[in-house]
Write a protein that holds these residues in place. Structure first.
Motif, PDB file in Angstrom:
ATOM      1  N   ASP A  89       0.871  -0.901   0.187  1.00 21.65           N
ATOM      2  CA  ASP A  89      -0.176  -0.003   0.024  1.00 21.65           C
ATOM      3  C   ASP A  89       0.864   1.154   0.100  1.00 21.65           C
ATOM      4  O   ASP A  89       1.691   1.325   0.725  1.00 21.65           O
ATOM      5  CB  ASP A  89      -0.959  -0.180   1.215  1.00 21.65           C
ATOM      6  CG  ASP A  89      -2.034  -0.889   1.079  1.00 21.65           C
ATOM      7  OD1 ASP A  89      -2.356  -1.509   0.089  1.00 21.65           O
ATOM      8  OD2 ASP A  89      -2.578  -1.209   1.953  1.00 21.65           O
ATOM      9  N   CYS A  90       0.464   2.317  -0.856  1.00 17.04           N
ATOM     10  CA  CYS A  90       1.365   3.266  -1.061  1.00 17.04           C
ATOM     11  C   CYS A  90       0.836   4.781  -1.276  1.00 17.04           C
ATOM     12  O   CYS A  90      -0.433   4.442  -1.656  1.00 17.04           O
ATOM     13  CB  CYS A  90       2.302   2.869  -2.052  1.00 17.04           C
ATOM     14  SG  CYS A  90       3.828   3.890  -2.377  1.00 17.04           S
ATOM     15  N   ILE A  91       1.537   5.614  -1.281  1.00 17.60           N
ATOM     16  CA  ILE A  91       0.655   6.942  -1.934  1.00 17.60           C
ATOM     17  C   ILE A  91       1.494   7.765  -2.966  1.00 17.60           C
ATOM     18  O   ILE A  91       2.760   7.663  -2.881  1.00 17.60           O
ATOM     19  CB  ILE A  91       0.293   8.007  -0.538  1.00 17.60           C
ATOM     20  CG1 ILE A  91      -0.154   7.489   0.493  1.00 17.60           C
ATOM     21  CG2 ILE A  91      -0.063   9.322  -1.099  1.00 17.60           C
ATOM     22  CD1 ILE A  91      -1.777   7.437   0.271  1.00 17.60           C
ATOM     23  N   LEU A  92       1.043   7.968  -4.026  1.00 18.94           N
ATOM     24  CA  LEU A  92       1.804   8.810  -5.221  1.00 18.94           C
ATOM     25  C   LEU A  92       1.276  10.174  -5.111  1.00 18.94           C
ATOM     26  O   LEU A  92       0.057  10.202  -4.632  1.00 18.94           O
ATOM     27  CB  LEU A  92       1.920   8.270  -6.456  1.00 18.94           C
ATOM     28  CG  LEU A  92       0.630   8.069  -7.166  1.00 18.94           C
ATOM     29  CD1 LEU A  92       0.318   9.176  -7.864  1.00 18.94           C
ATOM     30  CD2 LEU A  92       0.826   6.906  -8.369  1.00 18.94           C
ATOM     31  N   HIS A  93       2.204  10.921  -5.497  1.00 22.86           N
ATOM     32  CA  HIS A  93       1.849  12.348  -5.514  1.00 22.86           C
ATOM     33  C   HIS A  93       1.477  12.752  -7.072  1.00 22.86           C
ATOM     34  O   HIS A  93       1.978  12.893  -7.971  1.00 22.86           O
ATOM     35  CB  HIS A  93       3.086  13.476  -5.221  1.00 22.86           C
ATOM     36  CG  HIS A  93       2.579  14.713  -4.681  1.00 22.86           C
ATOM     37  ND1 HIS A  93       1.626  14.970  -3.653  1.00 22.86           N
ATOM     38  CD2 HIS A  93       2.965  16.167  -5.509  1.00 22.86           C
ATOM     39  CE1 HIS A  93       1.673  16.515  -3.585  1.00 22.86           C
ATOM     40  NE2 HIS A  93       2.201  17.012  -4.631  1.00 22.86           N
ATOM     41  N   HIS A  94       0.020  13.177  -7.010  1.00 23.91           N
ATOM     42  CA  HIS A  94      -0.581  13.559  -8.257  1.00 23.91           C
ATOM     43  C   HIS A  94      -0.013  14.810  -8.717  1.00 23.91           C
ATOM     44  O   HIS A  94       0.405  15.829  -8.057  1.00 23.91           O
ATOM     45  CB  HIS A  94      -2.294  13.666  -8.231  1.00 23.91           C
ATOM     46  CG  HIS A  94      -3.040  13.591  -9.568  1.00 23.91           C
ATOM     47  ND1 HIS A  94      -3.070  14.917 -10.194  1.00 23.91           N
ATOM     48  CD2 HIS A  94      -3.638  12.752 -10.272  1.00 23.91           C
ATOM     49  CE1 HIS A  94      -3.745  14.597 -11.212  1.00 23.91           C
ATOM     50  NE2 HIS A  94      -4.019  13.137 -11.167  1.00 23.91           N
ATOM     51  N   ARG A  95       0.010  15.189 -10.123  1.00 16.94           N
ATOM     52  CA  ARG A  95       0.548  16.195 -10.747  1.00 16.94           C
ATOM     53  C   ARG A  95      -0.148  17.575 -10.342  1.00 16.94           C
ATOM     54  O   ARG A  95       0.427  18.450 -10.126  1.00 16.94           O
ATOM     55  CB  ARG A  95       0.106  16.046 -12.284  1.00 16.94           C
ATOM     56  CG  ARG A  95       0.874  17.355 -13.207  1.00 16.94           C
ATOM     57  CD  ARG A  95       0.663  16.925 -14.497  1.00 16.94           C
ATOM     58  NE  ARG A  95       1.465  17.896 -15.437  1.00 16.94           N
ATOM     59  CZ  ARG A  95       1.169  19.138 -15.774  1.00 16.94           C
ATOM     60  NH1 ARG A  95      -0.218  19.658 -15.144  1.00 16.94           N
ATOM     61  NH2 ARG A  95       1.834  19.874 -16.522  1.00 16.94           N
ATOM     62  N   ASN A  96      -1.482  17.406  -9.746  1.00 19.55           N
ATOM     63  CA  ASN A  96      -2.343  18.590  -9.376  1.00 19.55           C
ATOM     64  C   ASN A  96      -2.307  18.615  -7.889  1.00 19.55           C
ATOM     65  O   ASN A  96      -2.901  19.497  -7.282  1.00 19.55           O
ATOM     66  CB  ASN A  96      -3.925  18.167  -9.645  1.00 19.55           C
ATOM     67  CG  ASN A  96      -4.029  18.112 -11.466  1.00 19.55           C
ATOM     68  OD1 ASN A  96      -3.089  18.912 -12.079  1.00 19.55           O
ATOM     69  ND2 ASN A  96      -5.073  17.592 -11.731  1.00 19.55           N
ATOM     70  N   GLY A  97      -1.312  18.051  -7.376  1.00 16.56           N
ATOM     71  CA  GLY A  97      -1.057  18.203  -5.870  1.00 16.56           C
ATOM     72  C   GLY A  97      -1.656  17.527  -4.874  1.00 16.56           C
ATOM     73  O   GLY A  97      -1.366  17.754  -3.593  1.00 16.56           O
ATOM     74  N   TYR A  98      -2.460  16.518  -5.085  1.00 15.25           N
ATOM     75  CA  TYR A  98      -3.140  15.666  -4.179  1.00 15.25           C
ATOM     76  C   TYR A  98      -2.580  14.234  -4.099  1.00 15.25           C
ATOM     77  O   TYR A  98      -1.893  13.997  -5.085  1.00 15.25           O
ATOM     78  CB  TYR A  98      -4.668  15.743  -4.311  1.00 15.25           C
ATOM     79  CG  TYR A  98      -5.031  15.107  -5.565  1.00 15.25           C
ATOM     80  CD1 TYR A  98      -5.339  13.715  -5.630  1.00 15.25           C
ATOM     81  CD2 TYR A  98      -5.491  16.249  -6.751  1.00 15.25           C
ATOM     82  CE1 TYR A  98      -5.567  13.296  -6.986  1.00 15.25           C
ATOM     83  CE2 TYR A  98      -6.137  15.412  -8.060  1.00 15.25           C
ATOM     84  CZ  TYR A  98      -6.267  14.251  -7.918  1.00 15.25           C
ATOM     85  OH  TYR A  98      -6.456  13.434  -9.076  1.00 15.25           O
ATOM     86  N   ASP A  99      -2.669  13.609  -2.967  1.00 17.25           N
ATOM     87  CA  ASP A  99      -2.344  12.247  -2.985  1.00 17.25           C
ATOM     88  C   ASP A  99      -3.390  11.132  -3.475  1.00 17.25           C
ATOM     89  O   ASP A  99      -4.352  11.489  -3.279  1.00 17.25           O
ATOM     90  CB  ASP A  99      -1.992  12.166  -1.541  1.00 17.25           C
ATOM     91  CG  ASP A  99      -0.736  12.720  -0.993  1.00 17.25           C
ATOM     92  OD1 ASP A  99       0.263  13.139  -1.880  1.00 17.25           O
ATOM     93  OD2 ASP A  99      -0.631  12.854   0.253  1.00 17.25           O
ATOM     94  N   VAL A 100      -2.762  10.129  -3.979  1.00 21.03           N
ATOM     95  CA  VAL A 100      -3.646   9.261  -4.427  1.00 21.03           C
ATOM     96  C   VAL A 100      -3.007   7.880  -3.868  1.00 21.03           C
ATOM     97  O   VAL A 100      -2.128   7.445  -3.785  1.00 21.03           O
ATOM     98  CB  VAL A 100      -3.488   8.826  -6.052  1.00 21.03           C
ATOM     99  CG1 VAL A 100      -4.464   7.961  -6.521  1.00 21.03           C
ATOM    100  CG2 VAL A 100      -3.585  10.044  -6.753  1.00 21.03           C
ATOM    101  N   PRO A 101      -4.197   7.049  -3.176  1.00 20.43           N
ATOM    102  CA  PRO A 101      -3.725   5.711  -2.599  1.00 20.43           C
ATOM    103  C   PRO A 101      -3.665   4.568  -3.726  1.00 20.43           C
ATOM    104  O   PRO A 101      -4.604   4.592  -4.617  1.00 20.43           O
ATOM    105  CB  PRO A 101      -4.990   5.580  -1.754  1.00 20.43           C
ATOM    106  CG  PRO A 101      -6.303   6.317  -2.276  1.00 20.43           C
ATOM    107  CD  PRO A 101      -5.483   7.598  -3.020  1.00 20.43           C
ATOM    108  N   VAL A 102      -2.381   3.753  -3.765  1.00 18.69           N
ATOM    109  CA  VAL A 102      -2.266   3.130  -4.682  1.00 18.69           C
ATOM    110  C   VAL A 102      -1.737   1.889  -3.938  1.00 18.69           C
ATOM    111  O   VAL A 102      -1.096   1.806  -2.982  1.00 18.69           O
ATOM    112  CB  VAL A 102      -1.272   3.272  -5.694  1.00 18.69           C
ATOM    113  CG1 VAL A 102      -1.971   4.746  -6.558  1.00 18.69           C
ATOM    114  CG2 VAL A 102       0.242   3.791  -5.175  1.00 18.69           C
TER     115      VAL A 102
END
Length: 473
Positions: A89-102
């Motif tokens: 389980d991880c978080i990536l940083h979206h281009r628009n500045g918010y976090d996405v759980p992946v």
């Protein structure tokens, strides 16, 4: 040569396959430079393939790579050394500045000679799953609240204060003292505090302090070891130990003897107990909720209750008003009990007549909410229509009038006159037995006939050695 180097057609076909995948997929060379980036990765990250290619994966700033935050170099992240990562389980940083759980996983790609030629990484977007999980948690929370607070009915100011007190007490491990007359719902409040607390899944143990004689109560609360007394054939846990990690509810704590008060005080002070017949101290992690229908302040003044125990118990006091103190809640309670009885009996009673509600509102309800629930249950037995009428209500309610000065004694049926006589003369063993017989040994009903609490009925029965159930020796 075509065996080892893919043709342009093969590369095109491979890209088509990658772009058709629902999961994000990207590849990097041995220097950590992104070489391919499928359409799912564009959607998940917000970066187009053109923007991503030529960059490192630090572009999306993963929160967890082999147990640490995303390094800036492929040689630091550990993938070349480990060759494959666990699914994480991880978080990536979206281009628009918010976090996405992946969820992500990476592994190296080798050529036929076993040399590492790159890394392929898969990324699954958990955003929708997280939304569904949150919705499920919110639904579960609402369901838990429905089941845990559904019997605490009321819109009155007094009940709103109780709701606030329950929520505050549930969020801490504070010792709670619930005070109020019999039938007001003290046990329901204790239940609500436990089941709305972080320890809701831990043990919840209730003990009525008047239900057992002192010798048995000590063993019941603290447990005993084998041979501690006659009949102690094996070690036994007490109720305090059973509640370890959770909550113990001590009902009618005001009736404890001085000896048991000292024992309880030690539990509150030290959070430890000793089983009967044992010197070993056993540590506990426990919340104590106590309740009483009697005035502990009065018992304190009379020397019947220890001052130090009183102040240890009333760290967070909750006073439960009588039903006559919150009459605006009666229609809500009636509606609730009718719905409850409809489900229980499979009837379809729609409500009550205006005259029945007027009488219900006028009655003093000495037995409080419990008596009101019993009255609705009684009405369901007799009611043969869609609404409860006056004739369906119990006798003592039908013959009640607030305006005593406007009601002559001759207007009151003999049965009610007899009840009043019994209430006002000194109670004897014989008269108590008579009323118990008339009430089919129902202690609550007997108490209402006598104008005393159910607990008081138990005490008289113990005093005069009357069996708790009919037919017992």
């Amino acid at each position: 040569m075509t065996e080892y180097f893919p043709t342009m057609w093969n590369i095109y076909f491979l890209n088509q396959i990658m772009d058709s995948m629902a999961e994000g997929v990207f590849t990097m060379n041995v220097n950590g430079i992104i070489t391919s980036w499928n359409k799912a990765m564009e959607k998940i990250s917000g970066y187009s393939a053109r923007e991503a290619k030529g960059n490192t994966c630090s572009l999306i700033d993963f929160s967890n790579c082999f147990g640490k935050k995303c390094p800036s170099s492929i040689h630091e992240c550990g993938i070349l050394e480990h060759e494959e990562s666990e699914v994480k389980d991880c978080i990536l940083h979206h281009r628009n500045g918010y976090d996405v759980p992946v969820i992500k996983q990476a592994r190296v790609v080798k050529d036929e000679s076993g040399q590492i030629i790159g890394v392929v990484e898969t990324v699954t977007d958990l955003t929708e799953l997280e939304k569904a999980r949150r919705k499920a948690e919110e639904a579960e929370s609402r369901l838990a609240e429905y089941f845990q607070l559904d019997n605490l009915i009321g819109k009155s100011q007094q009940m709103q204060e109780i709701f606030s007190a329950v929520k505050a007490a549930a969020e801490s491990n504070v010792t709670v003292l619930i005070q109020g007359n019999s039938g007001t719902g003290k046990e329901l409040i204790a239940n609500a505090i436990h089941y709305n607390s972080p320890h809701a899944n831990q043990p919840y143990v209730t003990v009525n302090c008047t239900a057992l004689p002192e010798t048995l109560l000590e063993s019941e609360l603290f447990g005993h070891v084998k041979g501690a007394f006659s009949g102690a054939f094996k070690d036994r846990k007490g109720r305090f130990e059973e509640a370890n990690g959770g909550t113990i509810f001590l009902d009618e704590v005001g009736e404890l003897s001085q000896y048991m008060q000292v024992k309880l005080l030690r539990v509150l002070q030290e959070r430890e107990i000793e089983r009967v017949g044992e010197n070993k101290k056993r540590k506990l992690s426990i919340r104590i909720i106590a309740a009483t229908h009697s005035s502990l302040k009065k018992k304190l003044q009379e020397g019947k209750f220890r001052e130090d125990l009183y102040y240890r118990l009333k760290v967070f006091p909750i006073y439960v008003p009588t039903l006559r103190e919150r009459k605006e809640d009666i229609p809500l309670l009636v509606k609730h009990f009718i719905e409850k009885q409809n489900k229980k009996t499979r009837k379809n009673i729609q409500g009550q007549t205006p005259s029945a509600m007027r009488l219900i509102m006028d009655y003093s309800w000495p037995g409080n909410v419990r008596e009101l629930e019993n009255a609705i249950e009684h009405a369901f037995v007799l009611c043969s229509q869609e609404t409860i009428n006056i004739k369906d209500l119990p006798l003592e309610i039908r013959n009640f009038s607030y305006k005593k000065e406007e009601t002559s004694k001759t207007d009151i049926p003999d049965t009610i006159q007899e009840e009043k006589k019994i209430r006002h003369k000194e109670l004897t063993r014989e008269s108590l037995l008579q009323i118990l017989e008339e009430c089919d040994w129902n202690k609550a009903k007997t108490g209402r006939r006598l104008g005393i609490s159910r607990t008081a009925v138990w005490k008289y029965m113990k005093k005069w050695n009357i069996p708790l159930k009919k037919g017992l020796p």
